[in-house]
Write an enzyme that holds these catalytic residues in place. Structure first.
Site, mmCIF file in Angstrom:
data_model
loop_
_atom_site.group_PDB
_atom_site.id
_atom_site.type_symbol
_atom_site.label_atom_id
_atom_site.label_comp_id
_atom_site.label_asym_id
_atom_site.label_seq_id
_atom_site.Cartn_x
_atom_site.Cartn_y
_atom_site.Cartn_z
ATOM 1 N N GLY A 46 0.836 -1.187 0.000
ATOM 2 C CA GLY A 46 0.000 0.000 0.000
ATOM 3 C C GLY A 46 0.872 1.238 0.000
ATOM 4 N N GLN A 51 3.148 10.061 1.065
ATOM 5 C CA GLN A 51 4.447 9.379 1.180
ATOM 6 C C GLN A 51 5.391 9.721 0.033
ATOM 7 O OE1 GLN A 51 2.480 5.366 2.082
ATOM 8 N NE2 GLN A 51 4.347 5.252 3.284
ATOM 9 N N CYS A 94 6.026 0.077 7.482
ATOM 10 C CA CYS A 94 5.643 1.234 6.678
ATOM 11 C C CYS A 94 6.830 1.631 5.816
ATOM 12 C CB CYS A 94 5.250 2.388 7.598
ATOM 13 S SG CYS A 94 4.767 3.865 6.706
ATOM 14 N N LEU A 95 6.562 1.910 4.538
ATOM 15 C CA LEU A 95 7.657 2.279 3.632
ATOM 16 C C LEU A 95 8.324 3.584 4.069
ATOM 17 C CD1 LEU A 95 5.990 1.327 0.227
ATOM 18 C CD2 LEU A 95 7.763 0.062 1.460
ATOM 19 N N HIS A 136 -4.396 1.586 7.689
ATOM 20 C CA HIS A 136 -3.034 2.152 7.763
ATOM 21 C C HIS A 136 -2.869 3.282 6.735
ATOM 22 C CE1 HIS A 136 1.545 1.451 7.994
ATOM 23 N NE2 HIS A 136 1.393 2.271 6.965
ATOM 24 N N GLU A 137 -3.328 3.035 5.504
ATOM 25 C CA GLU A 137 -3.151 4.037 4.440
ATOM 26 C C GLU A 137 -4.035 5.267 4.658
ATOM 27 O OE1 GLU A 137 -0.633 3.712 2.637
ATOM 28 O OE2 GLU A 137 -0.284 1.599 3.080
ATOM 29 N N HIS A 140 -2.501 7.662 6.933
ATOM 30 C CA HIS A 140 -1.489 8.519 6.287
ATOM 31 C C HIS A 140 -2.120 9.827 5.787
ATOM 32 C CE1 HIS A 140 2.361 6.491 6.172
ATOM 33 N NE2 HIS A 140 1.830 5.367 5.755
HETATM 34 ZN ZN ZN Z 1 2.701 3.507 5.843
#
Ligand code: ZN
Length: 177
Positions: A46, A51, A94-95, A136-137, A140
């Site tokens: 995701g 991000q 998380c990226l 989660h997304e 963000h």
């Molecule tokens: Zn994340």
């Protein structure tokens, strides 16, 4: 399609509330293409627009690890309209927070409304890993990160580690010049 750089904490853009999308044009399409390419390249399941530094309510996901052919989904202006009382725990990463994982408890199922690329409003119920990922997304888009669910001690350790990585990266890029 362009692969973009993924921001990592403590970049302040990861803490902003994103803007609602009102215009459904080619620019939005190419943002989604870039998000999808960047997500697969990472690789991740995701990715949210902030991000890559774009403060718009756009997320892409593909939690299907089994199939070979990619079927990413795009959610624009996503909103959770229902969440099950039943919870599930999942070890999240998380990226934007490299090499950090923690067990987070979230709703097991959620109903999400969102716009597609044409601006049409749709509704989908997500469960299992998809439910974890979509929550989660969406976090963000509101400047929230999974480490915010941890206690302050654990979060402090992660933040110090990230600051150290950032300092070292800056040092390396300076040494190279
Ligand atoms: Zn994340």
């Amino acid at each position: 399609m362009t692969q973009r750089t993924i921001l990592s904490i403590p970049d302040p853009r990861l803490r902003k509330v994103c803007n609602h999308v009102d215009v459904f044009d080619n620019k939005l399409q190419s943002l989604c293409d870039d998000l999808i390419e960047t997500m697969y390249a990472a690789p991740g399941i995701g990715l949210a627009a902030p991000q890559i530094g774009i403060l718009k309510k756009v997320i892409v996901m593909d939690c299907d690890k089994e199939t070979q052919d990619h079927k990413p989904i795009i959610l624009i202006n996503p909103k959770i309209v229902w969440a099950s009382e039943e919870k599930r725990s999942y070890e999240e990463g998380c990226l934007s927070i490299p090499e950090t994982y923690a067990e987070i408890s979230r709703a097991d199922k959620v109903k999400v409304t969102y716009n597609d690329l044409l601006g049409q409003r749709n509704e989908t119920i997500f469960s299992d890993l998809w439910a974890t990922c979509v929550q989660h997304e969406i976090d963000h888009l509101n400047g929230k990160l999974f480490i915010d669910y941890l206690g302050s001690v654990k979060r402090g350790v992660i933040m110090r580690k990230m600051m150290k990585i950032k300092r070292e990266t800056l040092k390396i890029s300076k040494d190279k010049q």
